[in-house]
Design a protein around this motif. Sequence first.
Motif, PDB file in Angstrom:
ATOM      1  N   MET A 210     -16.916  19.073  82.885  1.00  0.00           N
ATOM      2  CA  MET A 210     -16.114  19.802  83.840  1.00  0.00           C
ATOM      3  C   MET A 210     -16.024  21.248  83.755  1.00  0.00           C
ATOM      4  SD  MET A 210     -14.969  17.306  85.611  1.00  0.00           S
ATOM      5  CE  MET A 210     -13.588  17.971  86.380  1.00  0.00           C
ATOM      6  N   GLY A 211     -16.670  21.943  82.862  1.00  0.00           N
ATOM      7  CA  GLY A 211     -16.792  23.237  82.441  1.00  0.00           C
ATOM      8  C   GLY A 211     -15.660  23.945  81.975  1.00  0.00           C
ATOM      9  N   GLU A 212     -14.708  23.518  81.980  1.00  0.00           N
ATOM     10  CA  GLU A 212     -13.587  24.115  81.099  1.00  0.00           C
ATOM     11  C   GLU A 212     -12.446  23.203  80.946  1.00  0.00           C
ATOM     12  OE1 GLU A 212     -11.411  27.192  83.561  1.00  0.00           O
ATOM     13  OE2 GLU A 212     -12.383  26.077  85.394  1.00  0.00           O
ATOM     14  N   PHE A 213     -11.535  23.539  80.015  1.00  0.00           N
ATOM     15  CA  PHE A 213     -10.441  22.650  80.088  1.00  0.00           C
ATOM     16  C   PHE A 213      -9.130  23.143  80.309  1.00  0.00           C
ATOM     17  CE2 PHE A 213      -7.214  20.318  77.044  1.00  0.00           C
ATOM     18  CZ  PHE A 213      -7.594  19.075  77.354  1.00  0.00           C
ATOM     19  N   PRO A 214      -8.108  22.628  81.002  1.00  0.00           N
ATOM     20  CA  PRO A 214      -7.067  22.852  81.710  1.00  0.00           C
ATOM     21  C   PRO A 214      -5.971  23.644  80.721  1.00  0.00           C
ATOM     22  CG  PRO A 214      -7.480  21.028  82.712  1.00  0.00           C
ATOM     23  CD  PRO A 214      -8.515  20.996  81.352  1.00  0.00           C
ATOM     24  N   TYR A 377     -25.242   5.771  93.706  1.00  0.00           N
ATOM     25  CA  TYR A 377     -25.881   5.965  94.841  1.00  0.00           C
ATOM     26  C   TYR A 377     -26.116   7.608  95.320  1.00  0.00           C
ATOM     27  CZ  TYR A 377     -26.291   6.671 100.100  1.00  0.00           C
ATOM     28  OH  TYR A 377     -26.898   7.155 101.117  1.00  0.00           O
ATOM     29  N   LEU A 378     -25.373   8.260  94.851  1.00  0.00           N
ATOM     30  CA  LEU A 378     -25.641   9.898  94.916  1.00  0.00           C
ATOM     31  C   LEU A 378     -26.748  10.185  93.969  1.00  0.00           C
ATOM     32  CD1 LEU A 378     -21.883  11.230  94.617  1.00  0.00           C
ATOM     33  CD2 LEU A 378     -23.233  11.150  96.713  1.00  0.00           C
ATOM     34  N   ARG A 379     -26.983   9.663  92.660  1.00  0.00           N
ATOM     35  CA  ARG A 379     -27.923   9.972  91.918  1.00  0.00           C
ATOM     36  C   ARG A 379     -29.272   9.428  92.356  1.00  0.00           C
ATOM     37  NH1 ARG A 379     -26.860  11.414  86.636  1.00  0.00           N
ATOM     38  NH2 ARG A 379     -24.598  11.369  86.329  1.00  0.00           N
ATOM     39  N   HIS A 384     -30.922  12.490  90.930  1.00  0.00           N
ATOM     40  CA  HIS A 384     -29.897  12.802  90.024  1.00  0.00           C
ATOM     41  C   HIS A 384     -29.546  14.344  90.254  1.00  0.00           C
ATOM     42  CE1 HIS A 384     -30.276   9.047  87.441  1.00  0.00           C
ATOM     43  NE2 HIS A 384     -31.508   9.246  87.723  1.00  0.00           N
ATOM     44  N   ALA A 385     -29.983  15.030  91.223  1.00  0.00           N
ATOM     45  CA  ALA A 385     -29.620  16.445  91.406  1.00  0.00           C
ATOM     46  C   ALA A 385     -27.922  16.487  91.925  1.00  0.00           C
ATOM     47  CB  ALA A 385     -30.318  16.760  92.652  1.00  0.00           C
ATOM     48  N   GLN A 386     -27.504  15.387  92.513  1.00  0.00           N
ATOM     49  CA  GLN A 386     -26.132  15.305  92.763  1.00  0.00           C
ATOM     50  C   GLN A 386     -25.561  13.915  92.127  1.00  0.00           C
ATOM     51  OE1 GLN A 386     -24.410  17.798  94.346  1.00  0.00           O
ATOM     52  NE2 GLN A 386     -26.163  18.846  94.302  1.00  0.00           N
ATOM     53  N   SER A 387     -24.259  14.065  91.931  1.00  0.00           N
ATOM     54  CA  SER A 387     -23.597  12.721  91.270  1.00  0.00           C
ATOM     55  C   SER A 387     -22.057  12.894  91.482  1.00  0.00           C
ATOM     56  CB  SER A 387     -24.048  12.514  89.740  1.00  0.00           C
ATOM     57  OG  SER A 387     -23.436  13.604  89.153  1.00  0.00           O
ATOM     58  N   LEU A 388     -21.532  11.871  90.842  1.00  0.00           N
ATOM     59  CA  LEU A 388     -19.859  11.780  90.957  1.00  0.00           C
ATOM     60  C   LEU A 388     -19.479  12.995  90.182  1.00  0.00           C
ATOM     61  CD1 LEU A 388     -17.422  10.430  92.143  1.00  0.00           C
ATOM     62  CD2 LEU A 388     -17.326   9.082  90.049  1.00  0.00           C
ATOM     63  N   ASP A 389     -20.055  13.478  89.127  1.00  0.00           N
ATOM     64  CA  ASP A 389     -19.869  14.789  88.499  1.00  0.00           C
ATOM     65  C   ASP A 389     -19.435  15.819  89.214  1.00  0.00           C
ATOM     66  OD1 ASP A 389     -20.341  12.951  86.266  1.00  0.00           O
ATOM     67  OD2 ASP A 389     -22.047  14.291  85.598  1.00  0.00           O
ATOM     68  N   VAL A 391     -18.793  15.813  92.482  1.00  0.00           N
ATOM     69  CA  VAL A 391     -17.299  15.397  93.181  1.00  0.00           C
ATOM     70  C   VAL A 391     -16.213  15.929  92.413  1.00  0.00           C
ATOM     71  CG1 VAL A 391     -16.057  13.579  94.372  1.00  0.00           C
ATOM     72  CG2 VAL A 391     -18.480  13.704  94.555  1.00  0.00           C
ATOM     73  N   MET A 392     -16.121  15.246  91.087  1.00  0.00           N
ATOM     74  CA  MET A 392     -14.912  15.756  90.362  1.00  0.00           C
ATOM     75  C   MET A 392     -14.833  17.159  89.984  1.00  0.00           C
ATOM     76  SD  MET A 392     -14.017  12.735  90.016  1.00  0.00           S
ATOM     77  CE  MET A 392     -12.403  13.557  89.159  1.00  0.00           C
ATOM     78  N   LYS A 393     -15.984  18.014  89.776  1.00  0.00           N
ATOM     79  CA  LYS A 393     -16.109  19.304  89.662  1.00  0.00           C
ATOM     80  C   LYS A 393     -15.595  20.163  90.941  1.00  0.00           C
ATOM     81  CE  LYS A 393     -20.384  19.309  87.690  1.00  0.00           C
ATOM     82  NZ  LYS A 393     -21.455  19.893  87.110  1.00  0.00           N
ATOM     83  N   LEU A 394     -15.841  19.661  92.037  1.00  0.00           N
ATOM     84  CA  LEU A 394     -15.439  20.322  93.238  1.00  0.00           C
ATOM     85  C   LEU A 394     -14.141  20.069  93.431  1.00  0.00           C
ATOM     86  CD1 LEU A 394     -18.245  19.712  95.788  1.00  0.00           C
ATOM     87  CD2 LEU A 394     -17.544  21.901  94.687  1.00  0.00           C
ATOM     88  N   LEU A 395     -13.326  19.050  93.162  1.00  0.00           N
ATOM     89  CA  LEU A 395     -12.052  18.399  93.011  1.00  0.00           C
ATOM     90  C   LEU A 395     -11.308  19.438  92.194  1.00  0.00           C
ATOM     91  CD1 LEU A 395     -11.909  14.638  93.340  1.00  0.00           C
ATOM     92  CD2 LEU A 395     -11.118  16.055  94.975  1.00  0.00           C
ATOM     93  N   TRP A 396     -11.941  19.915  91.102  1.00  0.00           N
ATOM     94  CA  TRP A 396     -11.279  20.534  90.076  1.00  0.00           C
ATOM     95  C   TRP A 396     -11.157  22.041  90.709  1.00  0.00           C
ATOM     96  CZ3 TRP A 396      -8.104  21.786  86.510  1.00  0.00           C
ATOM     97  CH2 TRP A 396      -8.184  22.915  85.895  1.00  0.00           C
ATOM     98  N   VAL A 397     -12.258  22.682  91.148  1.00  0.00           N
ATOM     99  CA  VAL A 397     -12.315  24.063  91.554  1.00  0.00           C
ATOM    100  C   VAL A 397     -11.444  24.321  92.612  1.00  0.00           C
ATOM    101  CG1 VAL A 397     -13.787  26.034  92.394  1.00  0.00           C
ATOM    102  CG2 VAL A 397     -14.443  24.249  90.515  1.00  0.00           C
ATOM    103  N   ARG A 398     -11.388  23.223  93.757  1.00  0.00           N
ATOM    104  CA  ARG A 398     -10.613  23.398  94.769  1.00  0.00           C
ATOM    105  C   ARG A 398      -9.326  23.215  94.849  1.00  0.00           C
ATOM    106  NH1 ARG A 398     -15.403  21.581  99.461  1.00  0.00           N
ATOM    107  NH2 ARG A 398     -16.952  23.100  98.652  1.00  0.00           N
TER     108      ARG A 398
END
Length: 494
Positions: A210-214, A377-379, A384-389, A391-398
């Motif tokens: 996720m890149g960071e912890f809240p 499916y995304l992988r 494997h360039a895109q994945s559910l990871d 999606v979750m990181k964009l949800l986190w950032v936005r």
Amino acid sequence: MHYHISVSDPQSHFLQITYTVPEISSDSIEIQLPAWRPGRYEIQNFAKNIQFIEAISGTDQKLPIHKVTKDRWRVVTDGQKEIRIKYAYYAAIQNAGTSYVDEELWYLNFINFCMYTEGRISEPYTIRLDLPENYSIACGLPFVGENRLYARNFYQLVDSPLLASATLQRREYLVRGVEFKIWMHGNLKPNWWRIVRDFRRFSREQIATMGEFPEANYHFLNLILPNAFYHGVEHQNSTMIVLGPDDEGEGLYSDLLGVSSHELFHTWNVIRIRPKELLPYDFTKENYFRTCFVVEGCTTYYGDLFLRRAGVFNDEAYVKELQVYMKRHFENNGQSRQSLADSSFDLWLDGYEKGIPNRKVSVYHKGALVAMILDLYLRKKTNHAQSLDDVMKLLWVRFGRPFVGYTLEDYIGIVEEVAGETLEWYWHDCIFTSEPLESRLNEALAFVGLQMSTFSNGNIQLDVLDDFKAMQQREIWLATAQSKTDLEEEDEAV
């Protein structure tokens, strides 16, 4: 606002509570007790556990108080600038969302018994606990003195459970500057070396992904019972976990790992990445939303996936967990008529009960399976360039980092942005209808060399296929988010 909590007779299981409301400028006030708690989307009516309640003036005179709803009271202030609400709450149940006191333990979920004054929910609180002298406290709230805690508002107060006992056990570890504490209460002698090693590994993997912890710190609060039990609840910078039996076997340890990894990921997914309908929480009534398949389904999927990526689970253990989700869905709810989105909405109706035959599906089990379908499916589509990871990181950032709340349409938009195409088949077959899931699931599993078989008696089995190319894809899917060199150097330093 101030709370004073004491226990005069531990065997009675009653909390004696005094709620002080200062700086009153009106002829009357209304105080509200929550009807439900975050993490369990059903009305629970905590007011049924209040034995008596009274309002006292600054001169120790009783003031008029009466109910206006099942869990709301109006107090006539009689010109008083400060009043005290005194009441007794019965705390005698041990699960991850209740409160319990006896001669050895105080286990408090403030959401069960703390009230707020209408119009003043955002004001800060202090809490004073009349604990026995030898008790230590495990809680995510900051201390402001001996046995005194501080919450910046009511939302933080009721999202911070507490354990206090003379026999609490504790260990700590550090990951990327975040301090983690593991607390244990129960009749057991933990293998702390193993626990800390494995908890560090999955915590590190989640933060790397996720890149960071809240939060700056985090508490795993564990209550281990002598009887069989399994329950966990997510909180702002902690989780409350109740497990059993306390036989210290591999089953207990596997449960501890699984629920702890699941609840830790909730620190992003729902504590911060929260459906807009839940922001802010309205504790007086149902807060309907259709995205619990994201809140609980994605978290269930990731809880075990992170254990595998971190090397805590091997392939065999991870495949075994996947088979559990499949068996629970297909053997129990495979013929259900309700969609996943509708079952999310109906959590408030009967989401935590068995319910009538072939009606609802589990946002946990089916939610985890459709999360895996989307991830694979995304992988496959992007090598494997895109994945559910992503999606979750964009949800986190936005939505999570700015803490603004997302809608179902926001989630659909981010998924399709990552996919680079519309996914009408996914929304129709997996989310908004009750279409059978077997073909979609096996199509996704084939990419990583797995296959689910359904037998004539209805039983489910997940097999690993002997396919070299698929094995390579599986290795990439289950690979850690950090370099092995970094992991080895960090483990060696510890």
